[in-house]
Write an enzyme that holds these catalytic residues in place. Structure first.
Site, short mmCIF file in Angstrom:
data_model
loop_
_atom_site.label_atom_id
_atom_site.label_comp_id
_atom_site.label_asym_id
_atom_site.label_seq_id
_atom_site.Cartn_x
_atom_site.Cartn_y
_atom_site.Cartn_z
N ASP A 102 -4.62 -6.26 4.10
CA ASP A 102 -3.40 -7.02 4.42
C ASP A 102 -2.15 -6.17 4.53
O ASP A 102 -1.06 -6.69 4.77
CB ASP A 102 -3.17 -8.12 3.38
N LEU A 139 -0.55 -4.62 2.18
CA LEU A 139 0.36 -4.82 1.04
C LEU A 139 -0.30 -4.35 -0.25
O LEU A 139 -1.53 -4.40 -0.40
CB LEU A 139 0.73 -6.31 0.90
N GLU A 183 -9.26 7.38 -12.85
CA GLU A 183 -8.93 8.76 -13.20
C GLU A 183 -7.58 8.79 -13.93
O GLU A 183 -6.61 8.21 -13.47
CB GLU A 183 -8.86 9.63 -11.93
#
Length: 314
Positions: free
Chosen positions: A215, A217, A271
């Site tokens: 999308d 976003l 991570e």
């Protein structure tokens, strides 16, 4: 079905007899499958670079969220026209991205799915020169991830994070900082911040529950400092996510800038790192990944399905 495949397995998860049998079966069918096993962190980048140079059409990685993260970053170092598509076999502890996307949990099912299905363009998030495919979580969640012993994670899987989190929550101090997004700027005392391209992190915790990977976003969840008496209101706001809440704020944005008074521990696709200030942004349709066409994290597919249902009802 792709005719040129490079299978890259994380060395810690490479003992997969059933996958070996499937590779041999595909080779007998005339499908080229080359296998590589990583031993060091830089191996995945080298193997993906070699795959691209050899004209490989699809790279399938087997490992956890960190392996998928490494593959996404390696692909983004290649020119767009030379990037193979990416398939995923979930072989880690949490497998948050694969699980949320709906990739089959069984290694053999996931491998078969990655070989035969079409890849779909998806977004990637970025901070500095590092890309992320899933979620950056900071504050309490990141502290829990960092402090969970590896042996406990292997024994309990995602449940290990909940166990360690319950033991730590009463002694946690919030992180003070400032958030900037388009048309928004404010200070915050953050217990949790999550910036998601995907939805879940830390062992199936849906932190950015409304996120889509196509999308353009980022979804941002901020949980501000609260007291025990605020818990009922906090739970209500978790059920009704909004940028206008006071304890739980939820935003959808193409970028966000974060400044903290002290270094904020974050997990980026699982991570660990620290961020004191940084800009997070989205790159739309950055890589092609094999995910189910009806994945709940695909906005366009979901909307098409809903539109079809509405048309049938009429």
């Amino acid at each position: 079905m792709s005719s040129s495949i490079r299978l890259i397995l994380n060395g810690k998860s490479s003992d997969q007899p059933r996958l070996r049998k499937m590779v041999n079966r595909l080779r007998k069918q005339g499908i080229g499958v080359d296998v590589r096993v990583t031993w060091e962190g830089s191996d995945i980048e080298d193997f993906i670079y070699q795959a691209s140079a050899n004209g490989v059409e699809r790279v399938i990685v087997g490992g956890g969220d960190g392996t998928v993260h490494g593959a996404a970053n390696a692909l983004m170092k290649l020119p767009e026209e030379y990037r193979p598509s990416l398939g995923i076999i979930p072989l880690g502890t949490a497998n948050d991205f694969a699980r949320a996307a709906g990739i089959p949990p069984s290694p053999t099912d996931a491998f078969a799915f990655a070989v035969r299905e079409e890849a779909i363009p998806i977004d990637l998030g970025k901070i500095g020169d590092t890309w992320f495919i899933n979620v950056v979580s900071g504050g309490f969640g990141a502290s829990v991830t960092a402090s969970t012993p590896p042996m406990l994670k292997r024994m309990l899987g995602g449940g290990a994070y909940s166990l360690v989190g319950a033991a730590r929550i009463l002694s946690f101090s919030p992180y003070s900082g400032r958030l900037r997004m388009p048309d928004f700027e404010d200070s915050a005392d953050m217990v949790v911040i999550a910036i998601g391209n995907g939805r879940q992190a830390g062992g199936a915790q849906e932190l950015t529950a409304k996120a889509y990977i196509d999308d353009g976003l980022l979804d941002v969840l901020v949980i501000n400092d609260f007291r025990i008496r605020d818990v009922p209101r906090l739970l209500r706001q978790l059920e009704h996510l909004s940028p206008d809440n006071d304890l739980v704020r939820y935003f959808r944005t193409p970028w966000i800038e974060l400044e903290c008074e002290t270094a904020l521990p974050v997990t980026l696709d699982g991570e660990m790192r620290e961020v004191k200030q940084g800009r997070f942004e989205i790159a739309q349709g950055a890589i092609d990944v094999v995910v189910p066409a009806d994945s709940k994290m695909l906005k366009n597919r979901v909307e098409t399905s809903v539109a079809s249902d509405d048309a049938e009802e009429e």
